[in-house]
Design a protein around this motif. Structure first.
Motif, short mmCIF file in Angstrom:
data_model
loop_
_atom_site.label_atom_id
_atom_site.label_comp_id
_atom_site.label_asym_id
_atom_site.label_seq_id
_atom_site.Cartn_x
_atom_site.Cartn_y
_atom_site.Cartn_z
N GLY A 67 -12.96 -7.93 -8.52
CA GLY A 67 -13.85 -8.70 -9.38
C GLY A 67 -14.61 -9.78 -8.65
N ILE A 68 -14.42 -9.86 -7.31
CA ILE A 68 -15.08 -10.93 -6.55
C ILE A 68 -16.55 -10.59 -6.36
N VAL A 69 -17.31 -11.57 -5.90
CA VAL A 69 -18.73 -11.36 -5.65
C VAL A 69 -18.90 -10.40 -4.48
N VAL A 70 -19.81 -9.45 -4.61
CA VAL A 70 -20.07 -8.53 -3.52
C VAL A 70 -21.54 -8.60 -3.17
N SER A 71 -21.91 -8.06 -2.01
CA SER A 71 -23.29 -8.25 -1.58
C SER A 71 -24.22 -7.14 -2.07
N PHE A 271 -14.77 -13.03 -11.27
CA PHE A 271 -16.21 -13.25 -11.38
C PHE A 271 -16.88 -12.24 -12.30
N SER B 250 -13.26 -15.32 -0.27
CA SER B 250 -12.86 -13.93 -0.49
C SER B 250 -14.00 -12.97 -0.11
N HIS C 301 -23.21 -14.09 1.24
CA HIS C 301 -22.98 -12.66 1.09
C HIS C 301 -23.60 -12.13 -0.19
N GLY C 302 -24.52 -12.89 -0.75
CA GLY C 302 -25.16 -12.47 -1.99
C GLY C 302 -26.23 -11.42 -1.74
N PRO C 303 -26.77 -10.83 -2.80
CA PRO C 303 -27.73 -9.73 -2.67
C PRO C 303 -29.04 -10.13 -1.98
N ALA C 306 -28.46 -10.01 1.68
CA ALA C 306 -28.27 -8.61 2.06
C ALA C 306 -29.61 -7.89 2.13
#
Lengths: 307, 440, 476
Positions: A67-71, A271, B250, C301-303, C306
Motif C-alpha cells: 500500500g506504499i507509494v510507488v513510482s 497510503f 519505504s 520516487h513519485g510519478p 519517474a
C-alpha cells in the motif's frame, strides 16, 4: 462595362479574401485555444486521476499487500481491497457518520447566523451598526490558530471538550463574522420592496422571512454549501478539539490525515487506503459542488466584487 | 405541511445532538495503536476475574484507547483532567511527568513493587525510579521494550555483508545504490553513530547525563570526532547514507534506491510491504575507523559498534484519576510476564521481561517476527536506555534545542562548513553546550 | 513621499478623532445617568440600587424579576467565587489575574495553581463585569422609558409586547444576539487571552497545573528584535518570505485566472461548461487530499520524477519540495502548486465579470476602428482591474495567512539548521509549530500579533482605496 465590373467586383473579392483570411486565423486560434484547454485540463486532472487510480490499486509482493507509494502512475493491479480494508479494519464508517453529523448541524446553525447578521448589517439601520462592522473586520484578521488553545480551555470549562458538539459550536459560533458575501447580496435587494411591505403593516420579522428570504435562494445555497463542506476539510481545529486519542469521535479529515501523517499511527503501507478514503469523502462533496455550481459561482463573483 | 417538516427536522437534529453529547465516566487506558485491541480483551478478562472474586462487580466501564506512545506524555500534560487513568509512555518522559507538582503517582502497593523488581532488567529499574524530596519512588511499570535494528534487502546483501557498514557500502558502490536511509532527522535516528562503542573495550564514546546528573555529559572526545568524521564520509558519499527521500523511506527500500534502513519494530509492516520476502533483519553493523577519520589519540583500524537507545514503554498512573484504588491491581495483571508473552505472540511486541529470550516458548521459533525480536534483544547489549527520565530538561536539551540538526549538518557537511577538524570540534563544543543547558 | 505623510497624518487624525468621540460618548453616558436619576420616578431611583425595582413599580413583573435575578446572580458569583477546574471565577479571579498563581503544589495531594486558567478566568471576570454594567444601564433605561410612557398617559409595555418588539422594531437584536454571544466567547475572549499570553513566560517548559508562569512585560517582543537566539535570527527572513509569498501568490493566480477565463470565454470555444467544471472540481476537492497527493506525486520516487527520467530530462530524481537543495527551488515549487489551487477561483470570478464588460463601450470602440487587441487593452483590462481591486487586497491578506499549502506540501522545509522555522515557513505555519508542536505559546502569540498588524495595515490600505474609488463614478 468590364471596368465597372472590375471596379465593383474587386473590392468584394478583396473583402471575400480578407474574410476568409480572418476566418482561417480565427479557426486557427480556436484550435489553439482548445489545445491549450486540453493541456491545462490534463495538468489539473493529473493528481485527481492519480488518487482515483490508487484507491483501486491492488498490488502484492510475495503475497504481502503493498500500500506504499510507488513510482508508476498506473497501478499494476486493480481491485476493491482498499475499500474493503477501509470499511472493515478502520473506524472510517464511524468517522464518516461523525462528519456528516457535525456538517449537518453546523451548516444549519451557520447558515441561520450568517444570513441573520448579513441582513441586519445590510437592511436594518441601528445605532451601533458601524461599530459592529468595524469590530467584525478587525476580529476576522487575527490568525485563528492562536485562539485555538484558548478555545480548547474555554470549551473545557464548559465541560464540552472531546465531544462532537464542541466542534459544532466552534464551527458555527464565529460563522456570523463571515457575512460579507451575503451582505453584498442583500444590498442589491431594492429598499423600496421592504418599505412598501412595511407600509402594508408587515413587521421586520415578516419582511425577512416572507419577502427577503424567498428571493435569496442563491445566497442561502452558497452559504449553506460552504458551511456544509467546511467540516469535511478541516483537520487542524478538529484535531485539537477532539483530542488525538479519541479516535471514535474523529472526523474523516482528522482520521485520514493521521493515517498517512504524523505520529506512530501513520503507516506508510496505508497510503492506498488513504486514497480510497479520500475518494469516498470527495465524491459527495464534489457532487454537491457541481450540482450547486451556478450558485457557487454567483456567490464567488459577488464576494469578489464587493470585497 | 412545510412547517411540520421543518419542526421534524429540528427535532431530529436536537435528538442527534443530545445523543452525540451523552457522556459517561469510564476508566481510560492509553496503549500503542498496535496493541489496543489486545489490551481491551485483556481488560475484559480482568473484569471477569474481578467479578468472580469480589462481591461487588467492577464499577467502571473500561475503555482502552490507541495513543501515540511517543507523544502521549505531551498530550497528557496538555490537559491532565481530560487525560486517561493509566497511560503508556516511553520511559524517558518520566522527567516531564514528575516535573513541578508531578502529574503521575508513584507505585505504592508492595505486590506491584516486587513484581516490577523480579521481572525487569537492572537497566530498566534505574530509569523508572526518580528521586523526589530525598526519597526514591518507582513511577513506571515496564511492559514493552524496543530498540533499533537494521532492515536490509536480501536480494543484494548477505548476512556476511551486513556485519559491517563497509560491507554494505561496497555492495552499494557495485550496484550504484545508497547504503542507508535514515527515517528521521532527530536525535533518535542519528544515535547509531553518537551511541557507538569501541568493540575491543566495550567503552561507549559519549556520556549522557549519567546517574541523572546534568554535568555527567561529554560529547567532545577524540573518539566522537573520529566517528563523526567517519560518518561525514558515509553521509557525503554518493553510495553512503542519506536522509529518507520525501517519498518516505519505504519507497527508498522498495525502489531499491537504498539497501538498508535503521528502524524499530513499528517500522516492520511498512518494511515488509516494501521488500516482501527479501526483507532481512540484523543487528546494527560495525565499522572501522581509517587513517582519514582518526583524531587525537585514536588508532586507525579501531573497530566500532553502532549503538542505539534501548527503551522501555511503561504504564504510569494519572495522579488526578478518581479511580486510583483500582489501578495498581489492574497493572499487576497487565504487566505480568504471561500477558507480555501473549502480546508478543499476538502483536509481535518486544517484552520487557528480562528472561524472555530463554523462557518464552514463542521466542524459540524461526520466523521473521521472532528474528525481529531476537535482533532487538541482541541490540540491548549495544545500547543504553534514554537517560532523560530523571529531569524534564534533559529531554529538551537533547532533542529540542536543535542539537540533532547540528549533528546532522556535520555529517552532511552542509555548505562545506565542516571540512576541517577544527570546524567539527567547534561545532561539537556548541552541541555539548546545548546538551548542558546553555542558551547561546 | 507627500502622499505617505498625508496617510500617516490622516491615520493619526482618525485615531485622535476616535479618541475624542470616545471621551464624548463617556461624557454623554454620565450626563444621561444624572439626568435619568434626577428626572426618574422613585422606582427608577431605587432601580439604581436594586435592579428591576423600577420595572416592578410599573407592573412589568417578569422583566423586573429577570433584572433582579441577574443582579443577585452576578453578586453571588462575585462574592462566592465558584470554582471551575479548581480555579475560581469572580473577585478572586481578579486577584489571580495579577499574581497568576502562587501555590506550587507537591507530589502527593496539593495541586499547583493553574496560571493559564487564572489568566483566562481573569479575562472572563472582566467580561462579566462589562456585561453586568450593560444590564445595569439597560435596567435604568427601561424603567425610565416606562416613566416617560406613564407621563404621556400611555401604559408601559407588557412583557408580551416587549417580546413582540423583538420581531419588529428590535428585530436586529434578535437576529444578531446569537452571533454576538458566539463571537464573544469563541473569538473575542480567546483573542484577548492570547494577546495577554504574549506578555508572559508561558513557554515549552511550563505545564499549566504543574508549574506556574508569570508576567514578563515586553520581554518577548524585545527578544524578537534584540535577542540573539533563533527567534530573533529567523523573524525577519520569515517575515520577508511571507510578504514575498503573498505578493507572488496573489498576482500569479490573478493573472493566470484572468487568462484562463479569457480562454474559456473566447467566443468560439466550445464546451464552455465542461472546461469550467474541470476547474471547479479542484476547488471542491478537500485540500488535505489534493495537497498530500501533490506532495507524493512530486516526491523523489513519485510519478513526475519517474516520467521526467523516462523521457530523459533528468538523470536522477529531483527534489522539488521539502528536500530541495535550495530554498528558491522549494519556494518556486510551492508558488507553482499554488497556481493549481488558486487559478480556478480567479477564473470563476473573472468569468462573471467578463460577461458584464459594458457592451456599448466596446461597440463605440469598434466604430472608432480599434482592433480587437486595442479594445482588449484599453477597455477590458482597465475594467477588470478596476472591479477586482478589492478582491486583490483580500486575496493578498488571505495569502499572508494561508496555512494548508505550506503545511501539507513542505511542512516549512527545507530545514534551517538550528531553527524551528524552515525556508518556506510563513508566519502562520511558524506560529503553529511554535505553539502546537513546541509549546512556546508566548512567542507564538507575539508572532500572531505581528501577523495581525500586517493584515490590519493591508486592510486599512484597502479601505482607503475603496473610498478613493467610491468618489469616482467611472473607472477610466
Amino acid at each position: 462595362m468590364i471596368k465597372t465590373e472590375d471596379y465593383i467586383k474587386n473590392p468584394l473579392k478583396e473583402k471575400e479574401v480578407e474574410r476568409k483570411k480572418a476566418e482561417r486565423s480565427e479557426r486557427f486560434s480556436t484550435l489553439l485555444a482548445h489545445l491549450g484547454l486540453v493541456l491545462l485540463t490534463l495538468v489539473w486532472l493529473y493528481p485527481i486521476v492519480w488518487i482515483i487510480l490508487h484507491s483501486f490499486r491492488e498490488e502484492y509482493r510475495d503475497g504481502i499487500f503493498v500500500g506504499i507509494v510507488v513510482s508508476h502512475y498506473i497501478p499494476k493491479g486493480f481491485g476493491f481491497e482498499n475499500f474493503i480494508r477501509l470499511f472493515t479494519t478502520t473506524l472510517f464508517p464511524r468517522w464518516f457518520l461523525n462528519t456528516l453529523f457535525v456538517a449537518t448541524a453546523s451548516f444549519i446553525l451557520s447558515t441561520m447566523m450568517t444570513l441573520s447578521v448579513a441582513y441586519v448589517m445590510s437592511k436594518i439601520k441601528f445605532k451601533q451598526r458601524k461599530l459592529f462592522l468595524n469590530l467584525a473586520i478587525i476580529l476576522g484578521l487575527f490568525p485563528g490558530f492562536m485562539s485555538m488553545i484558548a478555545i480548547y480551555y474555554i470549551l473545557k470549562s464548559l465541560g464540552l471538550t472531546e465531544t462532537l458538539f464542541a466542534l459544532i459550536l466552534v464551527y458555527s459560533a464565529g460563522s456570523g463574522l463571515g457575512f460579507y458575501v451575503a451582505k453584498g447580496f442583500f444590498d442589491i435587494i431594492p429598499n423600496s420592496l421592504i418599505e412598501s411591505a412595511r407600509l402594508d403593516g408587515a413587521t421586520n420579522a415578516t419582511i425577512f422571512t416572507k419577502i427577503v428570504l424567498p428571493i435569496s435562494k442563491p445566497i442561502i445555497i452558497y452559504t449553506a454549501l460552504l458551511a456544509f463542506t467546511g467540516p469535511w476539510m478541516d483537520f487542524i481545529f478538529a484535531r485539537v478539539i477532539l483530542g488525538e486519542t479519541n479516535r471514535q469521535i474523529h472526523t474523516v479529515a482528522v482520521g485520514l490525515y493521521y493515517m498517512v501523517h504524523g505520529s506512530q499511527y501513520a503507516d506508510g503501507n496505508q497510503f492506498t487506503m488513504f486514497a480510497a478514503g479520500s475518494l469516498v469523502v470527495a465524491i459527495p462533496i464534489v457532487t454537491l459542488f457541481l450540482a450547486m455550481q451556478r450558485y457557487y459561482i454567483e456567490g464567488v463573483t459577488a464576494g469578489a466584487v464587493k470585497g | 405541511m412545510k412547517r411540520k417538516l421543518m419542526l421534524l427536522v429540528m427535532l431530529a437534529v436536537t435528538l442527534f445532538i443530545a445523543l452525540g453529547c451523552s457522556r459517561s465516566n469510564p476508566l481510560v487506558i492509553w496503549v500503542g495503536a498496535e496493541v489496543q485491541e489486545f489490551y481491551q480483551e485483556k481488560m475484559e478478562e480482568y473484569i471477569e476475574y474481578y467479578n468472580a472474586n469480589n462481591d461487588e462487580p467492577f464499577p467502571f466501564v473500561v475503555e482502552v484507547r490507541a495513543a501515540d506512545t511517543g507523544s502521549a506524555a505531551a498530550t497528557f500534560l496538555d490537559d491532565m483532567d481530560a487525560g486517561p487513568d493509566i497511560l503508556t509512555v516511553a520511559h524517558d518522559n518520566l522527567g516531564r511527568l514528575i516535573a513541578g507538582a508531578g502529574a503521575i503517582r508513584p507505585v505504592q502497593s508492595q505486590a506491584l513493587l516486587s513484581q516490577i523488581e523480579s521481572q525487569n532488567p537492572e537497566t530498566f529499574l534505574n530509569v523508572i525510579t526518580a528521586n523526589v524530596g530525598g526519597t526514591e519512588y518507582v513511577f513506571g511499570i515496564p511492559y514493552e521494550a524496543q530498540s533499533l535494528i537494521l532492515y536490509y534487502n536480501k536480494k543484494y546483501l548477505t548476512e556476511e555483508d551486513v556485519q559491517t557498514w563497509e560491507g554494505i557500502w561496497s555492495v552499494a558502490q557495485e550496484q550504484g545504490k545508497r547504503s542507508l536511509s535514515i527515517t528521521g532527522t532527530d536525535g533518535f535516528n542519528n544515535s547509531f553513530l553518537v551511541l557507538s562503542s569501541v568493540v575491543e573495550t566495550g567503552e561507549r564514546i559519549v556520556r549522557l547525563y549519567e546517574d541523572g546528573v546534568l554535568e555527567n555529559t561529554e560529547f567532545v572526545t577524540d573518539y566522537m570526532v573520529s566517528v563523526l568524521k567517519w560518518g561525514q564520509r558515509f553521509f557525503t558519499s554518493p553510495n553512503g547514507a542519506r536522509q529518507a527521500s520525501d517519498s518516505g523511506w519505504s519507497a527508498d527500500l522498495s525502489t531499491e534506491t537504498s539497501l538498508t534502513v535503521i528502524g524499530g519494530a513499528w517500522h516492520f509492516n511498512e518494511a515488509r510491504a516494501s521488500l516482501g520476502n527479501n526483507l532481512g533483519i540484523a543487528v546494527l553493523p560495525q565499522f572501522t575507523l581509517t587513517e582519514d577519520d582518526v583524531y587525537g589519540d585514536v588508532q586507525a583500524g579501531t573497530v566500532m559498534q553502532s549503538g542505539t537507545f534501548t527503551d522501555t514503554k511503561m504504564f504510569v498512573m494519572n495522579r488526578s484519576s478518581d479511580k486510583l484504588d483500582y489501578l495498581e491491581d489492574i497493572l499487576l495483571f497487565l504487566t505480568h510476564k504471561d500477558v507480555q508473552e501473549q502480546s508478543f505472540v499476538r502483536n509481535s511486541t518486544l517484552p520487557a521481561y528480562k528472561n524472555a529470550l530463554q523462557e518464552f516458548d514463542a521466542m524459540q521459533a524461526d520466523d521473521i517476527r521472532t528474528q525481529l525480536a531476537v535482533a532487538q534483544i541482541a541490540m540491548f547489549e549495544h545500547g543504553i536506555p534514554q537517560p532523560f527520565g530523571r529531569e524534564a530538561r534533559f529531554n529538551v536539551f537533547y532533542y529540542q534545542r536543535q542539537a540533532p540538526d547540528r549533528i546532522l549538518s556535520i555529517l552532511r557537511n552542509t555548505d562545506n562548513r565542516f571540512n576541517t577538524d577544527a570546524a567539527i570540534v567547534t561545532e561539537m563544543i556548541a552541541i555539548e553546550r546545548i546538551w548542558l543547558g546553555h542558551r547561546d | 513621499m507627500d502622499k505617505k505623510n498625508n496617510f500617516i497624518v490622516e491615520t493619526l487624525q482618525r485615531f485622535g478623532n476616535a479618541f475624542v468621540r470616545f471621551a464624548q460618548a463617556i461624557g454623554r453616558l454620565f450626563k444621561g445617568f444624572i439626568a435619568r436619576f434626577k428626572d426618574g420616578s422613585t422606582g427608577t431611583k431605587v432601580a439604581h440600587l436594586i435592579m428591576g425595582f423600577g420595572n416592578l413599580t410599573h407592573k412589568q413583573y417578569i422583566k423586573g424579576a429577570l433584572f433582579f435575578v441577574l443582579q443577585i446572580g452576578f453578586l453571588l458569583i462575585f462574592m462566592l467565587n465558584p470554582e471551575v477546574n479548581d480555579t475560581p471565577i469572580g473577585f478572586k479571579a481578579l486577584q489571580n489575574f495579577i499574581t497568576l498563581g502562587t501555590e506550587e503544589g507537591d507530589l502527593f495531594g496539593r495541586l499547583a495553581d493553574n496560571s493559564m486558567l487564572m489568566l483566562l478566568f481573569g479575562v472572563v471576570t472582566f467580561g462579566l463585569i462589562v456585561v453586568f454594567l450593560a444590564a445595569y444601564t439597560a435596567n435604568i433605561k427601561s424603567s425610565y422609558a416606562s416613566d416617560l410612557m406613564v407621563r404621556e398617559g400611555k401604559k408601559p409595555l407588557t412583557f408580551k409586547e416587549d417580546l413582540a418588539e423583538l420581531l419588529d422594531s428590535r428585530f436586529h437584536v434578535l437576529l444578531i444576539t446569537p452571533t454576538i454571544i458566539g463571537v464573544l466567547t469563541f473569538t473575542l475572549l480567546p483573542t484577548i487571552f492570547m494577546i495577554f499570553i504574549a506578555f508572559t513566560d508561558f513557554d515549552r517548559e511550563v505545564v499549566p497545573g504543574l508549574n506556574l508562569f508569570n508576567w514578563v512585560g515586553f520581554e518577548n517582543f524585545a527578544q524578537i528584535f534584540t535577542g540573539s537566539g533563533e527567534i530573533a535570527n529567523r523573524f525577519l527572513p520569515v517575515l520577508s518570505w511571507t510578504i514575498t509569498w503573498a505578493f507572488f501568490a496573489t498576482f500569479s493566480c490573478y493573472i493566470g485566472g484572468i487568462l484562463l477565463a479569457l480562454l474559456i470565454n473566447k467566443r468560439t470555444v466550445r464546451f464552455k461548461k465542461l472546461w469550467r467544471t474541470v476547474f471547479i472540481l479542484t476547488i471542491a476537492l478537500p485540500q488535505f487530499i489534493s495537497l498530500l497527493a501533490m506532495q507524493q506525486i512530486l516526491s523523489e520516487h513519485g510519478p513526475v520524477n519517474a516520467m521526467l527520467m523516462n523521457i530523459g530530462i533528468l538523470d536522477e530524481p529531483f527534489a522539488f519540495l521539502g528536500q530541495a537543495r535550495t530554498a528558491t527551488t522549494a519556494r518556486i515549487s510551492v508558488l507553482t502548486i499554488n497556481l493549481w489551487i488558486g487559478v480556478p477561483y480567479t477564473m470563476l470570478m473573472t468569468s462573471g465579470i467578463l460577461m458584464n464588460v459594458p457592451k456599448d463601450t466596446y461597440e463605440a470602440a469598434q466604430i472608432d476602428g480599434a482592433t480587437k487587441f486595442q479594445a482588449f487593452r484599453n477597455i477590458t483590462v482597465p475594467y477588470i482591474i478596476f472591479i477586482t481591486t478589492p478582491y486583490l487586497i483580500t486575496s493578498f491578506i488571505g495569502n499572508i495567512t494561508s496555512f494548508n499549502i505550506i503545511f501539507l506540501l513542505t511542512g516549512g522545509d527545507p530545514n534551517v539548521p538550528g531553527s524551528v522555522a524552515g525556508q518556506t515557513d510563513l508566519l502562520v505555519t511558524w506560529l503553529y509549530s511554535l505553539t502546537i508542536e513546541e509549546g512556546d505559546v508566548n512567542i507564538g502569540s507575539v508572532i500572531a500579533i505581528f501577523t495581525f498588524i500586517i493584515t490590519a495595515s493591508a486592510t486599512l490600505l484597502s479601505y482607503r482605496r475603496s473610498k478613493a474609488y467610491k468618489e469616482e463614478d467611472t473607472f477610466q
